[in-house]
Design a protein around this motif. Structure first.
Motif, PDB file in Angstrom:
ATOM      1  N   PHE A 140     -20.819   9.057 -33.035  1.00 51.19           N
ATOM      2  CA  PHE A 140     -21.624   9.764 -34.035  1.00 51.19           C
ATOM      3  C   PHE A 140     -20.958  11.107 -34.285  1.00 51.19           C
ATOM      4  CE2 PHE A 140     -25.087  12.355 -35.640  1.00 51.19           C
ATOM      5  CZ  PHE A 140     -25.843  11.471 -36.412  1.00 51.19           C
ATOM      6  N   SER A 141     -20.548  11.339 -35.534  1.00 52.05           N
ATOM      7  CA  SER A 141     -19.861  12.583 -35.882  1.00 52.05           C
ATOM      8  C   SER A 141     -20.902  13.648 -36.199  1.00 52.05           C
ATOM      9  CB  SER A 141     -18.947  12.356 -37.091  1.00 52.05           C
ATOM     10  OG  SER A 141     -18.323  13.557 -37.476  1.00 52.05           O
ATOM     11  N   PHE A 142     -21.145  14.511 -35.230  1.00 54.78           N
ATOM     12  CA  PHE A 142     -22.181  15.529 -35.366  1.00 54.78           C
ATOM     13  C   PHE A 142     -21.693  16.664 -36.259  1.00 54.78           C
ATOM     14  CE2 PHE A 142     -24.311  19.344 -33.313  1.00 54.78           C
ATOM     15  CZ  PHE A 142     -25.491  19.176 -34.024  1.00 54.78           C
ATOM     16  N   HIS A 143     -22.376  16.875 -37.380  1.00 54.71           N
ATOM     17  CA  HIS A 143     -21.983  17.907 -38.335  1.00 54.71           C
ATOM     18  C   HIS A 143     -22.603  19.253 -37.926  1.00 54.71           C
ATOM     19  CE1 HIS A 143     -21.285  14.638 -41.642  1.00 54.71           C
ATOM     20  NE2 HIS A 143     -20.397  14.603 -40.667  1.00 54.71           N
ATOM     21  N   CYS A 145     -33.334   8.051 -38.266  1.00 55.20           N
ATOM     22  CA  CYS A 145     -32.235   8.133 -37.300  1.00 55.20           C
ATOM     23  C   CYS A 145     -31.489   6.814 -37.239  1.00 55.20           C
ATOM     24  CB  CYS A 145     -32.753   8.538 -35.917  1.00 55.20           C
ATOM     25  SG  CYS A 145     -33.873   7.360 -35.142  1.00 55.20           S
ATOM     26  N   LEU A 184     -31.343  12.206 -34.663  1.00 55.58           N
ATOM     27  CA  LEU A 184     -30.062  11.797 -35.231  1.00 55.58           C
ATOM     28  C   LEU A 184     -29.741  10.344 -34.921  1.00 55.58           C
ATOM     29  CD1 LEU A 184     -27.948  14.960 -34.320  1.00 55.58           C
ATOM     30  CD2 LEU A 184     -29.040  14.425 -36.518  1.00 55.58           C
ATOM     31  N   LYS A 223     -23.830  22.338 -40.195  1.00 53.00           N
ATOM     32  CA  LYS A 223     -25.132  22.431 -40.853  1.00 53.00           C
ATOM     33  C   LYS A 223     -26.031  23.457 -40.174  1.00 53.00           C
ATOM     34  CE  LYS A 223     -27.329  18.678 -41.734  1.00 53.00           C
ATOM     35  NZ  LYS A 223     -27.949  17.335 -41.542  1.00 53.00           N
ATOM     36  N   ARG A 279     -26.539   6.163 -40.725  1.00 53.11           N
ATOM     37  CA  ARG A 279     -26.397   7.458 -41.378  1.00 53.11           C
ATOM     38  C   ARG A 279     -24.917   7.698 -41.598  1.00 53.11           C
ATOM     39  NH1 ARG A 279     -30.507  11.833 -39.566  1.00 53.11           N
ATOM     40  NH2 ARG A 279     -28.656  13.145 -39.776  1.00 53.11           N
ATOM     41  N   PRO A 280     -24.558   8.625 -42.514  1.00 50.97           N
ATOM     42  CA  PRO A 280     -23.139   8.881 -42.791  1.00 50.97           C
ATOM     43  C   PRO A 280     -22.348   9.296 -41.547  1.00 50.97           C
ATOM     44  CG  PRO A 280     -24.499   9.909 -44.473  1.00 50.97           C
ATOM     45  CD  PRO A 280     -25.435   9.412 -43.415  1.00 50.97           C
ATOM     46  N   GLU A 281     -23.026   9.844 -40.555  1.00 53.91           N
ATOM     47  CA  GLU A 281     -22.319  10.327 -39.366  1.00 53.91           C
ATOM     48  C   GLU A 281     -21.908   9.214 -38.405  1.00 53.91           C
ATOM     49  OE1 GLU A 281     -25.764  13.356 -40.086  1.00 53.91           O
ATOM     50  OE2 GLU A 281     -25.404  11.195 -40.307  1.00 53.91           O
ATOM     51  N   VAL A 282     -22.437   8.002 -38.588  1.00 53.36           N
ATOM     52  CA  VAL A 282     -22.124   6.900 -37.676  1.00 53.36           C
ATOM     53  C   VAL A 282     -20.718   6.386 -37.942  1.00 53.36           C
ATOM     54  CG1 VAL A 282     -22.782   4.596 -36.930  1.00 53.36           C
ATOM     55  CG2 VAL A 282     -24.555   6.259 -37.510  1.00 53.36           C
ATOM     56  N   LEU A 283     -19.898   6.300 -36.872  1.00 58.78           N
ATOM     57  CA  LEU A 283     -18.492   5.917 -37.024  1.00 58.78           C
ATOM     58  C   LEU A 283     -18.186   4.529 -36.499  1.00 58.78           C
ATOM     59  CD1 LEU A 283     -16.744   9.252 -35.916  1.00 58.78           C
ATOM     60  CD2 LEU A 283     -17.462   8.549 -38.210  1.00 58.78           C
TER      61      LEU A 283
END
Length: 349
Positions: free
Chosen positions: A48-51, A135, A103, A54, A34-38
């Motif tokens: 994981f960059s938790f947004h 996820c 997530l 939202k 997912r886009p949040e995975v760093l």
């Protein structure tokens, strides 16, 4: 004293095999990103960059589980590409009932001797489960433990973390008398009751994994290995447009133990026997083991993997949406006022 130099491999742990496995599974892990995975796999921890923006008031929801003795069938059939789906399903289905979007996921695979190809098949199933749930598989652990597990055996565990807005947590607090119970079909036994199922089918009935039984579309072994259905995308779609009051993931304890977990005090979930189509495997088990109806409902899902509580006025629309989402669902009962403080399930004829 023998002065021959020893290595970790002499003790049964092959570091090189572990490194080969990491290379083999890297594309599988990336397929769940997912886009949040760093981070990529191989580090000490998954980032994981938790947004949080939202959500108004974000709440993290977590669950952990394993696959249980269903793994014995994977060993016997030497088929390892679907038990990872079961692992993910048991975790993500637990948190979606509270309205939480999964997530990320992490797994733990322990075995006596690491076989990279087999391990890659297992993790491939985990990756497939993560894709179905939406996820990210952001890490895990593969433990080689010689002498601890039998030849060819392994165990699986995992956990997921999801998020839901505090104001949208589904906790059953709004359930009231007259609400409708909707059951969504399972794909079979899912991942519960296998100790009893194996005892009935293989010890009492004397069947083998290749047995072809009336009502089953595939050999018995493959029927039992059918992966657990993942309901995440279906439920996320429903809660976007409908006010689902409560949901129960039907796992160990069956309908009788799981539904009361999401109901307020002084509620009775009245379930009508025969209001849904029970797959043949459950009839085979009930007859072969002379298992009472009550015990069947306490041990197995009996063909219902998820139960929803909805307002009576929304029932038809929810059923129509479920059909559009390729789910098979039935009205299986309703909510009535109970005589005792603790919520219970009543089975009605």
């Amino acid at each position: 004293m023998d002065k021959q130099q020893m290595t970790y491999k002499d003790a049964g742990v092959d570091i090189d095999a572990g490194n080969r496995l990491v290379k083999m599974i890297r594309p599988l892990v990336k397929s769940t990103a997912r886009p949040e995975v760093l981070t990529d796999i191989g580090g000490f921890g998954g980032l994981f960059s938790f947004h949080a923006d939202k959500y108004k008031k974000p709440v993290l929801v977590s669950s952990t589980d394993g696959v249980g003795t269903k793994l014995k069938l994977a060993f016997d059939l030497d088929k390892h590409d679907s038990v990872g789906i079961d692992l993910v399903a048991m975790c993500v289905n637990d948190i979606i009932v509270q309205g939480a979007e999964p997530l990320f996921f992490l797994d733990y695979l322990a075995t006596g001797k690491l076989a990279p190809e087999k391990a890659a098949a297992i993790i491939g199933g985990i990756a497939e489960g993560c894709r179905q749930a939406g996820c990210a598989l952001i890490g895990g652990e593969t433990a080689e433990m010689p002498g601890f597990y039998g030849d060819g055996e392994y165990d699986l565990a995992g956990f997921t973390v999801g998020a839901v807005d505090n104001d949208r947590i589904i906790d059953g607090s709004t359930v009231t008398v007259g609400d409708t119970l909707i059951g969504i079909a399972s794909s079979g036994l899912h991942s519960n009751g296998y100790s009893l199922a194996r005892k009935v089918l293989f010890e009492r009935m004397g069947l083998n994994l290749d047995a072809h039984l009336d009502g089953l579309d595939q050999p018995l072994g493959l029927e039992l290995l059918t992966p657990t259905r993942i309901y995440v995308r279906t439920i996320l779609n429903l809660i976007r447009d409908f006010s689902i009051k409560a949901m129960a993931h039907i796992t160990g304890g069956g309908l009788l133990e799981n539904i009361p977990r999401v109901l307020p005090h002084q509620c009775v979930a009245r379930i009508r026997r025969g209001s849904w189509q029970r797959p043949a495997i459950f009839d085979i088990l009930a007859q072969g083991g002379n298992i009472t109806d009550n015990e069947m409902h306490r041990t197995f899902n009996n063909g219902l993997g998820m139960v929803l509580v909805v307002d009576e006025e929304q029932t038809d629309e929810v059923l129509l949406r479920l059909k559009g989402l390729n789910e098979t669902a039935w009205v299986i009962g309703d909510i009535a006022r109970g005589h005792n403080s603790e919520p219970v399930v009543e089975l009605l004829d």
